[in-house]
Design a protein around this motif. Structure first.
Motif, PDB file in Angstrom:
ATOM      1  N   LEU A  48      26.016 -61.018  37.904  1.00 52.60           N
ATOM      2  CA  LEU A  48      24.380 -60.432  37.683  1.00 52.60           C
ATOM      3  C   LEU A  48      24.705 -59.382  38.449  1.00 52.60           C
ATOM      4  O   LEU A  48      24.148 -58.645  37.595  1.00 52.60           O
ATOM      5  CB  LEU A  48      22.897 -61.840  38.505  1.00 52.60           C
ATOM      6  N   GLN A  49      25.089 -59.387  38.964  1.00 48.04           N
ATOM      7  CA  GLN A  49      24.539 -57.670  39.460  1.00 48.04           C
ATOM      8  C   GLN A  49      25.950 -57.413  39.186  1.00 48.04           C
ATOM      9  O   GLN A  49      25.319 -55.373  38.648  1.00 48.04           O
ATOM     10  CB  GLN A  49      25.034 -57.673  41.489  1.00 48.04           C
ATOM     11  N   LEU A  50      26.899 -57.149  38.670  1.00 49.78           N
ATOM     12  CA  LEU A  50      27.705 -56.821  38.608  1.00 49.78           C
ATOM     13  C   LEU A  50      27.566 -55.965  36.552  1.00 49.78           C
ATOM     14  O   LEU A  50      27.290 -55.023  36.866  1.00 49.78           O
ATOM     15  CB  LEU A  50      29.172 -57.485  38.325  1.00 49.78           C
ATOM     16  N   LEU A  51      27.114 -56.970  35.855  1.00 46.61           N
ATOM     17  CA  LEU A  51      26.114 -57.184  34.637  1.00 46.61           C
ATOM     18  C   LEU A  51      24.944 -55.965  34.555  1.00 46.61           C
ATOM     19  O   LEU A  51      24.984 -55.308  33.963  1.00 46.61           O
ATOM     20  CB  LEU A  51      25.913 -57.986  33.758  1.00 46.61           C
ATOM     21  N   LYS A  52      24.130 -56.266  35.894  1.00 48.30           N
ATOM     22  CA  LYS A  52      23.103 -55.103  35.884  1.00 48.30           C
ATOM     23  C   LYS A  52      23.243 -53.805  36.524  1.00 48.30           C
ATOM     24  O   LYS A  52      23.005 -52.783  36.018  1.00 48.30           O
ATOM     25  CB  LYS A  52      22.913 -55.060  36.819  1.00 48.30           C
ATOM     26  N   ASN A  53      24.859 -53.911  37.137  1.00 50.41           N
ATOM     27  CA  ASN A  53      25.187 -51.699  37.086  1.00 50.41           C
ATOM     28  C   ASN A  53      25.602 -51.230  36.230  1.00 50.41           C
ATOM     29  O   ASN A  53      25.860 -50.451  35.824  1.00 50.41           O
ATOM     30  CB  ASN A  53      26.443 -52.443  37.504  1.00 50.41           C
ATOM     31  N   TYR A  54      26.890 -52.636  34.760  1.00 50.63           N
ATOM     32  CA  TYR A  54      27.005 -52.066  33.739  1.00 50.63           C
ATOM     33  C   TYR A  54      25.436 -51.057  32.894  1.00 50.63           C
ATOM     34  O   TYR A  54      25.446 -50.731  31.854  1.00 50.63           O
ATOM     35  CB  TYR A  54      27.483 -52.863  33.363  1.00 50.63           C
TER      36      TYR A  54
END
Length: 216
Positions: A48-54
């Protein structure tokens, strides 16, 4: 731009319907030493954190503050590898249906994760065996799609001739491991029909006179 991140993730397998608010979630998360033995999801927060960074992009305004834009993320892969389960784990409840049989998802379905991320569930993609460098053949017709069947990517009941897949199994596994797994005596290595006859007797798939029932 040339690097692709890798995130360790295990989807949750306990999936029950819930409402959109997620207050009574049917898919929980767990951590700790026994996490991999649990039916709960593991590693969801990292993804989830990775997707939010994108989704985060530099603002074009003069104050140079950070803002986010909406992104659409597609989940693709072989059939029956857990694509829908990953989506449900991210959503925290069963937003899309799942099944242990390959080919359950037949069309694209978009699910809103939050105001910045949309997830797209997709049907499984089955590649021709000729596209697999590890395959011994150059086309699916050469081995009846044995490698695809062993990946559990297609429904076994839809296979007209299972012999190529069984032959592939005997080539990949040692005779000793097959004897232990199926509880059968020693048999000539690579002898498909003898192997099937022994498994048939152990499983009770025999006709009168002890002849293996090939139709079962």
């Amino acid at each position: 731009r040339r690097a692709h991140p890798t995130v360790a993730l295990k989807a949750g397998t306990t999936q029950s319907r819930s409402n959109e608010s997620g207050k009574s979630s049917g898919i929980g998360q767990t951590k700790g030493e026994n996490a991999l033995n649990s039916s709960l999801a593991v590693g969801v927060d990292g993804l989830l954190q990775l997707l939010k960074n994108y989704a985060r992009t530099a603002s074009t305004s003069s104050n140079s503050k950070q803002s986010k834009t909406c992104i659409t993320v597609g989940i693709i892969g072989y059939p029956n590898v857990g694509k829908s389960s990953i989506l449900n784990s991210l959503k925290r409840f069963r937003a899309v249906g799942v099944s242990p049989r390959p080919g359950f998802t037949t069309s694209l379905r978009e699910v809103v994760l939050d105001k910045h991320i949309r997830l797209v569930d997709s049907p499984g993609v089955v590649f021709d065996d000729g596209d697999d460098p590890s395959s011994q053949s150059n086309s699916k017709s050469a081995n009846g799609g044995a490698a695809v069947l062993l990946r559990n990517s297609v429904d076994a009941d839809s296979i007209e001739d299972p012999i190529p897949a069984i032959q592939e199994l005997l080539e990949r596994c040692s005779t000793e491991s097959l004897m232990m797994t199926y509880g059968i005596p020693a048999f000539p290595r690579g002898d498909v029909m003898t192997f099937l006859a022994m498994v048939g007797r152990v499983k009770g798939r025999v006709l009168k006179g002890g002849v293996p029932d090939k139709l079962r």
